[in-house]
Design an enzyme around this catalytic site. Sequence first.
Site, PDB file in Angstrom:
ATOM      1  N   ARG A 145       0.786  -1.287   0.113  1.00 23.35           N
ATOM      2  CA  ARG A 145      -0.025  -0.080   0.049  1.00 23.35           C
ATOM      3  C   ARG A 145       0.942   1.397  -0.057  1.00 23.35           C
ATOM      4  O   ARG A 145       0.538   2.354  -0.114  1.00 23.35           O
ATOM      5  CB  ARG A 145      -1.084   0.355   1.155  1.00 23.35           C
ATOM      6  N   TYR A 167       0.915   4.173  -2.403  1.00 26.14           N
ATOM      7  CA  TYR A 167      -0.333   5.425  -2.392  1.00 26.14           C
ATOM      8  C   TYR A 167       0.006   5.971  -1.028  1.00 26.14           C
ATOM      9  O   TYR A 167       0.123   7.301  -1.209  1.00 26.14           O
ATOM     10  CB  TYR A 167      -1.587   4.320  -2.448  1.00 26.14           C
ATOM     11  N   GLN A 173     -12.617  -5.457  11.100  1.00 25.12           N
ATOM     12  CA  GLN A 173     -11.885  -4.159  10.917  1.00 25.12           C
ATOM     13  C   GLN A 173     -13.089  -3.077  10.508  1.00 25.12           C
ATOM     14  O   GLN A 173     -14.081  -3.404  10.109  1.00 25.12           O
ATOM     15  CB  GLN A 173     -10.986  -4.328   9.596  1.00 25.12           C
ATOM     16  N   ASP A 183      -3.780  -4.339   5.671  1.00 26.48           N
ATOM     17  CA  ASP A 183      -4.986  -3.779   5.633  1.00 26.48           C
ATOM     18  C   ASP A 183      -5.202  -3.178   7.076  1.00 26.48           C
ATOM     19  O   ASP A 183      -5.323  -3.597   8.021  1.00 26.48           O
ATOM     20  CB  ASP A 183      -6.251  -5.094   5.536  1.00 26.48           C
ATOM     21  N   PRO A 184      -5.769  -1.835   7.116  1.00 31.92           N
ATOM     22  CA  PRO A 184      -5.907  -0.887   8.380  1.00 31.92           C
ATOM     23  C   PRO A 184      -7.134  -1.747   9.303  1.00 31.92           C
ATOM     24  O   PRO A 184      -8.028  -2.047   8.464  1.00 31.92           O
ATOM     25  CB  PRO A 184      -6.153   0.146   7.883  1.00 31.92           C
ATOM     26  N   GLN A 209      -8.565  -0.212  11.818  1.00 27.48           N
ATOM     27  CA  GLN A 209      -9.817   0.591  12.333  1.00 27.48           C
ATOM     28  C   GLN A 209      -9.437   1.978  11.622  1.00 27.48           C
ATOM     29  O   GLN A 209      -8.307   2.535  11.360  1.00 27.48           O
ATOM     30  CB  GLN A 209      -9.828   0.891  13.747  1.00 27.48           C
TER      31      GLN A 209
HETATM   32  P1  NAD Z   1     -10.940   7.926  -9.025  1.00 30.15           P
HETATM   33  O1  NAD Z   1      -9.762   6.830  -9.434  1.00 30.15           O
HETATM   34  O2  NAD Z   1     -12.252   7.800  -9.499  1.00 30.15           O
HETATM   35  O3  NAD Z   1     -10.322   9.106  -9.816  1.00 30.15           O
HETATM   36  C1  NAD Z   1      -9.081   9.368  -9.861  1.00 30.15           C
HETATM   37  C2  NAD Z   1      -9.076  10.138 -11.172  1.00 30.15           C
HETATM   38  O4  NAD Z   1      -7.742  10.487 -11.552  1.00 30.15           O
HETATM   39  C3  NAD Z   1      -9.514   9.166 -12.241  1.00 30.15           C
HETATM   40  O5  NAD Z   1     -10.425   9.822 -13.077  1.00 30.15           O
HETATM   41  C4  NAD Z   1      -8.109   8.983 -13.063  1.00 30.15           C
HETATM   42  O6  NAD Z   1      -8.324   8.781 -14.628  1.00 30.15           O
HETATM   43  C5  NAD Z   1      -7.154  10.056 -13.022  1.00 30.15           C
HETATM   44  N1  NAD Z   1      -5.864   9.870 -12.877  1.00 30.15           N
HETATM   45  C6  NAD Z   1      -5.122   9.002 -12.247  1.00 30.15           C
HETATM   46  N2  NAD Z   1      -3.984   9.217 -12.702  1.00 30.15           N
HETATM   47  C7  NAD Z   1      -3.727  10.171 -13.399  1.00 30.15           C
HETATM   48  C8  NAD Z   1      -2.752  11.029 -14.223  1.00 30.15           C
HETATM   49  N3  NAD Z   1      -1.345  10.302 -13.780  1.00 30.15           N
HETATM   50  N4  NAD Z   1      -2.976  12.091 -14.656  1.00 30.15           N
HETATM   51  C9  NAD Z   1      -4.106  12.261 -14.795  1.00 30.15           C
HETATM   52  N5  NAD Z   1      -5.036  11.792 -14.073  1.00 30.15           N
HETATM   53  C10 NAD Z   1      -5.139  10.749 -13.492  1.00 30.15           C
HETATM   54  O7  NAD Z   1     -10.881   7.880  -7.619  1.00 30.15           O
HETATM   55  P2  NAD Z   1     -11.525   8.886  -6.636  1.00 30.15           P
HETATM   56  O8  NAD Z   1     -12.200   8.215  -5.580  1.00 30.15           O
HETATM   57  O9  NAD Z   1     -12.273   9.921  -7.411  1.00 30.15           O
HETATM   58  O10 NAD Z   1     -10.464   9.769  -5.867  1.00 30.15           O
HETATM   59  C11 NAD Z   1     -10.063  11.040  -6.079  1.00 30.15           C
HETATM   60  C12 NAD Z   1      -9.016  11.567  -5.312  1.00 30.15           C
HETATM   61  O11 NAD Z   1      -9.493  11.566  -4.080  1.00 30.15           O
HETATM   62  C13 NAD Z   1      -7.616  10.612  -5.277  1.00 30.15           C
HETATM   63  O12 NAD Z   1      -6.558  11.510  -5.169  1.00 30.15           O
HETATM   64  C14 NAD Z   1      -7.914   9.792  -4.230  1.00 30.15           C
HETATM   65  O13 NAD Z   1      -6.523   9.521  -3.747  1.00 30.15           O
HETATM   66  C15 NAD Z   1      -8.529  10.867  -3.198  1.00 30.15           C
HETATM   67  N6  NAD Z   1      -9.073   9.810  -2.019  1.00 30.15           N
HETATM   68  C16 NAD Z   1     -10.236   9.393  -2.539  1.00 30.15           C
HETATM   69  C17 NAD Z   1     -11.067   8.453  -1.393  1.00 30.15           C
HETATM   70  C18 NAD Z   1     -12.024   7.670  -1.674  1.00 30.15           C
HETATM   71  O14 NAD Z   1     -12.747   6.980  -0.851  1.00 30.15           O
HETATM   72  N7  NAD Z   1     -12.711   7.683  -2.754  1.00 30.15           N
HETATM   73  C19 NAD Z   1     -10.437   8.408   0.130  1.00 30.15           C
HETATM   74  C20 NAD Z   1      -9.219   9.199   0.189  1.00 30.15           C
HETATM   75  C21 NAD Z   1      -8.676   9.877  -0.654  1.00 30.15           C
HETATM   76  N1  UDP Z   2     -13.197  -5.575   2.184  1.00 28.66           N
HETATM   77  C1  UDP Z   2     -13.888  -6.537   2.346  1.00 28.66           C
HETATM   78  N2  UDP Z   2     -14.429  -7.124   1.132  1.00 28.66           N
HETATM   79  C2  UDP Z   2     -14.349  -6.573  -0.220  1.00 28.66           C
HETATM   80  C3  UDP Z   2     -13.686  -5.462  -0.326  1.00 28.66           C
HETATM   81  C4  UDP Z   2     -13.039  -5.032   0.960  1.00 28.66           C
HETATM   82  O1  UDP Z   2     -13.990  -7.031   3.325  1.00 28.66           O
HETATM   83  O2  UDP Z   2     -15.099  -7.397  -1.102  1.00 28.66           O
HETATM   84  C5  UDP Z   2     -12.500  -4.710   3.272  1.00 28.66           C
HETATM   85  C6  UDP Z   2     -11.251  -4.354   3.103  1.00 28.66           C
HETATM   86  O3  UDP Z   2     -10.384  -5.672   3.394  1.00 28.66           O
HETATM   87  C7  UDP Z   2     -10.968  -3.370   4.021  1.00 28.66           C
HETATM   88  C8  UDP Z   2     -12.184  -2.666   3.925  1.00 28.66           C
HETATM   89  O4  UDP Z   2     -13.168  -3.810   3.357  1.00 28.66           O
HETATM   90  O5  UDP Z   2     -10.914  -3.768   5.317  1.00 28.66           O
HETATM   91  C9  UDP Z   2     -12.398  -1.561   3.048  1.00 28.66           C
HETATM   92  O6  UDP Z   2     -11.717  -1.912   1.960  1.00 28.66           O
HETATM   93  P1  UDP Z   2     -11.840  -0.734   0.676  1.00 28.66           P
HETATM   94  O7  UDP Z   2     -10.867  -1.134  -0.317  1.00 28.66           O
HETATM   95  O8  UDP Z   2     -13.026  -0.335   0.379  1.00 28.66           O
HETATM   96  O9  UDP Z   2     -11.182   0.482   1.071  1.00 28.66           O
HETATM   97  P2  UDP Z   2      -9.738   0.985   2.171  1.00 28.66           P
HETATM   98  O10 UDP Z   2      -8.976  -0.510   2.619  1.00 28.66           O
HETATM   99  O11 UDP Z   2      -8.777   1.573   1.086  1.00 28.66           O
HETATM  100  O12 UDP Z   2     -10.164   1.695   3.133  1.00 28.66           O
END
Ligand code: NAD
Ligand code: UDP
Length: 324
Positions: A140, A143, A207, A269-270, A272
């Site tokens: 992970r 990221y 979790q 995998d975190p 909490q």
């Molecule tokens: P997403 O994957 O739907 O959106 C990311 C977008 O970035 C996509 O459209 C992808 O094509 C584009 N992209 C990826 N790499 C690129 C690059 N090198 N150049 C140009 N475009 C690029 O994800 P999301 O859920 O919409 O997340 C958006 C942002 O929020 C991300 O930075 C993500 O890390 C952050 N974020 C999201 C969550 C969540 O739960 N969805 C949680 C924490 C942080």
């Molecule tokens: N998870 C699960 N079943 C699934 C997908 C995810 O039990 O089919 C668990 C995963 O291991 C994690 C939590 O759900 O503990 C959230 O996962 P997700 O990928 O949505 O987000 P993140 O781990 O990045 O918070």
Amino acid sequence: MRILVTGGAGFIGSHLCERLLSEGNEVICLDNFFTGRRQNVVGLQDYRSFEVVRHDVTEPILLEVDQIYNLACPASPIHYQYNPVKTVKTNVMGAINMLGLAKRVKARILQASTSEVYGDPLMHPQQESYWGNVNPIGIRSCYDEGKRLAETLMMDYHRQNGVDTRIARIFNTYGPRMLENDGRVVSNFVVQSLRGKDMTIYGEGLQTRSFCYVDDLVEGIFRLLLSNYTLPMNIGNPGEITIKEFAEEIIKLTGTTQKIIYQPLPKDDPKQRQPDITKAKEILKWDPKVSRAEGLKITYDYFKSLPKEVLYHRDHKSFEGFIK
Ligand code: NAD
Ligand code: UDP
């Protein structure tokens, strides 16, 4: 304002573009379409003030803008682990390029960071002052560490060059336009229900996560950019739930009779995760408004409305045509 949204064709980005356009702004949506889709922003083409640019943030770009939301980066583990080196480049070079742009044109810039900067947290709930418990060499890390370095760059450009920066630590977000094949827990459980497949809980399901509906999240980052607060701020919904309880909620919502099956817990995998949102409440006067029941119903209806060939035939592997 002319506003650049990188990752604008993605899940959160497309909702943000919509919100910014509805406020009367000009919006440039920049995306390389790795996990984003044209379909997500096709409805926005009616706005004359909306533009889509295919570009990769790892390359510099010359634009004239007033504000930047830097969201470009795949967010789900299967996507960011597909090409981990590219994930690091997107986070680090992407942040440098966007900060360089912000510096040149004196734009305000908000970085989409993540709760993953806390890693597998030893402090609960997580406050912004917590430095985290992150494995720097795990699967992970591309990221988590990529986002941590993006935060470092924001703070250094702010201190050294006076760039007007904001950092949003976003917690698990869900809603319409999540990818049906992103492997995340919300999309997996809902799509498994609709397909009549068994629900996959990883580990024992003890979790926890805290899920925020996308409209609330967009409101939070919108307010953060407009505030004067330059330190990282948590934006998320503090409603914490175990993954097992979450599976039961989805079964109740969808009324399906499918089984739960247990599969191995992914590495690192975190255990909490719950945001402390005292700062967002005090400084932004922001609080999530959409309950999990409401938000999940909207999300379920969205997935249900997808064409059958998308819902039934697109699996985790379908992005593998993308160049590594
Ligand atoms: P997403 O994957 O739907 O959106 C990311 C977008 O970035 C996509 O459209 C992808 O094509 C584009 N992209 C990826 N790499 C690129 C690059 N090198 N150049 C140009 N475009 C690029 O994800 P999301 O859920 O919409 O997340 C958006 C942002 O929020 C991300 O930075 C993500 O890390 C952050 N974020 C999201 C969550 C969540 O739960 N969805 C949680 C924490 C942080
Ligand atoms: N998870 C699960 N079943 C699934 C997908 C995810 O039990 O089919 C668990 C995963 O291991 C994690 C939590 O759900 O503990 C959230 O996962 P997700 O990928 O949505 O987000 P993140 O781990 O990045 O918070």
